[in-house]
Design an enzyme around this catalytic site. Structure first.
Site, PDB file in Angstrom:
ATOM      1  CG  HIS A  74      -0.178   0.011   2.572  1.00 28.21           C
ATOM      2  ND1 HIS A  74       0.005   1.269   3.174  1.00 28.21           N
ATOM      3  CD2 HIS A  74       0.105  -1.056   3.403  1.00 28.21           C
ATOM      4  CE1 HIS A  74       0.654   0.567   4.461  1.00 28.21           C
ATOM      5  NE2 HIS A  74       0.486  -0.438   4.444  1.00 28.21           N
ATOM      6  CG  ASP A  97      -2.704   3.824   2.782  1.00 28.53           C
ATOM      7  OD1 ASP A  97      -2.263   2.872   2.213  1.00 28.53           O
ATOM      8  OD2 ASP A  97      -3.509   3.891   3.358  1.00 28.53           O
ATOM      9  CG  ASP A 136       2.698   0.437   7.619  1.00 26.43           C
ATOM     10  OD1 ASP A 136       2.527  -0.432   7.018  1.00 26.43           O
ATOM     11  OD2 ASP A 136       1.891   0.608   8.786  1.00 26.43           O
ATOM     12  CD  GLU A 178      -2.615  -1.677   5.269  1.00 24.00           C
ATOM     13  OE1 GLU A 178      -2.823  -2.690   5.919  1.00 24.00           O
ATOM     14  OE2 GLU A 178      -2.504  -0.562   5.928  1.00 24.00           O
ATOM     15  CD  GLU A 179      -1.638   2.128   7.418  1.00 25.99           C
ATOM     16  OE1 GLU A 179      -2.298   1.678   8.491  1.00 25.99           O
ATOM     17  OE2 GLU A 179      -0.575   1.775   7.544  1.00 25.99           O
ATOM     18  CD  GLU A 239       1.178  -4.323   5.470  1.00 21.84           C
ATOM     19  OE1 GLU A 239       1.910  -3.656   6.456  1.00 21.84           O
ATOM     20  OE2 GLU A 239       0.352  -3.803   5.028  1.00 21.84           O
ATOM     21  CG  HIS A 294       0.135   2.378  12.645  1.00 26.91           C
ATOM     22  ND1 HIS A 294      -1.053   1.617  12.832  1.00 26.91           N
ATOM     23  CD2 HIS A 294       0.611   2.238  11.514  1.00 26.91           C
ATOM     24  CE1 HIS A 294      -1.244   1.184  11.710  1.00 26.91           C
ATOM     25  NE2 HIS A 294      -0.130   1.440  10.731  1.00 26.91           N
TER      26      HIS A 294
END
Length: 380
Positions: free
Chosen positions: A77, A79, A109, A141-142, A166, A352
């Site tokens: 992803h 984003d 990530d 995706e997030e 990932e 994150h």
């Protein structure tokens, strides 16, 4: 012949392009700039690029060398999560190298994965492929995983193996839990705090809901178990609550956001039914005051089908295929008909987090993995 920039340049460039995915429109930037940059670099390597617009400054990309079924798909992803710059000691929108680590939002990530993939491919001769090689980059995706859902609906190809990059510390993941995010709202009746009987306090009713959900949390742990996982039971997290507006006013509305993680084999409707049963107590006592809805479409759990490529990746790495408590886009890529592994550089513990980073020690083994699987699936 035009060449790609070096790895540090690509890494830095991807981090510098904001691509925040957020449920709050004020924070959401879309991923269009990142996708357009990836498209340019893929075309430099000779890939045929397809862009799938998703609206609101968002799009998917898939890039192809060769055509037809089979081959390898390298997917991820484009984003990131939102960020609070005040909590960062490094610039979140630039690559900072320090102590053997590259820092920045998306370093692990998972924008860094694309930089490593492209750098690995730039060192290979890809002119005589026996089976197709593909790269896919998705939006959202997030939050909703809408990008992967839309790509799967388009069904543009059927790879033999998909690696979803990932951050797994280069450990192959073949099984993970699902994900449900739900918002629960209680609408009471506001009034002056000096006369409690003149209103209906939504916060007090939510107190009852919280108690019932905690009971459900323990029941899930007692009733369901899968020892493939480090946390072997479904989980329920009370993540966000807000109610009322002033101390001298009866709370007229209270919102709760929760997160649930079903095990493989548990259906989304089954878990929803358990949730509805627990919410029924308040609904019976005060009809019409409680409403709940999904914050976004649920993500199903994932178990990779057995096949020769999953075993080959495991053997190449010298590691068993493991399980993860979090959710990914893997089930949507699996719907294309391929074997799927979640496997990439970096650690989920960095995802994150402020001062997110990827250790440089991951670079060479990640690029070696990509090159080996390209040789095995696409060149021989």
């Amino acid at each position: 012949m035009q060449k790609l920039p070096d790895l540090p340049h690509m890494f830095n460039r991807l981090l510098s392009l904001p691509s925040v995915s957020a449920t709050d429109p004020a924070l959401d930037t879309g991923n269009k700039a990142v996708i357009e940059q990836l498209a340019q670099w893929c075309e430099t390597l000779g890939f045929k690029v397809t862009l799938q617009p998703l609206g609101h400054n968002k799009m998917n990309l898939w890039a192809e060398l060769g055509s037809g079924p089979g081959g390898l798909l390298l997917a991820g992803h484009a984003d990131t999560v939102p960020f609070d710059e005040g909590r960062w000691n490094k610039n979140p929108l630039a690559m900072t190298e320090k102590d053997g680590k590259w820092y920045g939002l998306g370093a692990t990530d998972m924008k860094g994965f694309f930089a490593l993939v492209l750098s690995a491919l730039s060192d290979m001769d890809l002119t005589n492929l026996k089976a197709p090689l593909r790269i896919a980059a998705t939006a959202d995706e997030e939050t909703s995983m809408d990008g992967a859902r839309k790509l799967a609906e388009a069904n543009p190809f059927q790879p033999a193996l998909t690696l979803v990059g990932e951050p797994t510390e280069l450990k192959p993941i073949g099984r993970h839990k699902g994900h449900i995010s739900a918002g629960i709202r209680i609408t009471g009746k506001s009034g002056h705090s000096s006369d409690p009987g003149a209103g209906l306090n939504a916060m007090e009713l939510m107190h009852g809901v919280l108690g019932d959900l905690i009971v459900l949390k323990h029941e899930l742990a007692e009733r369901y178990c899968d020892h493939h996982f480090a946390v072997p039971h479904p989980t329920l997290n009370l993540g966000h609550i807000h109610g009322g507006d002033n101390a001298n006013r009866i709370c007229g509305c209270c919102d709760l956001h929760i997160d649930m993680r079903p095990l493989p084999g548990m259906s989304i409707p089954e878990l929803e039914g358990l949730l509805k049963d627990k919410l029924a107590n308040v609904e019976k006592a005060h009809p019409g005051v409680l409403h709940w809805q999904h914050l976004h479409d649920p993500c199903p759990s994932f178990v990779s089908p057995d096949g020769p490529w999953k075993s080959e990746v495991s053997n190449f790495l010298g590691l068993p295929v493991e399980s993860a408590n979090y959710a990914t886009e893997a089930p949507f890529f699996a719907s294309l008909g391929s074997e799927v592994l979640v496997l990439g550089p970096g650690s989920i513990r960095q995802a994150h987090q402020p001062d997110e980073y990827m250790e440089m020690a991951q670079f060479k083994p990640a690029m070696a993995l990509v090159q080996n699987m390209v040789k095995r699936l696409c060149l021989t």
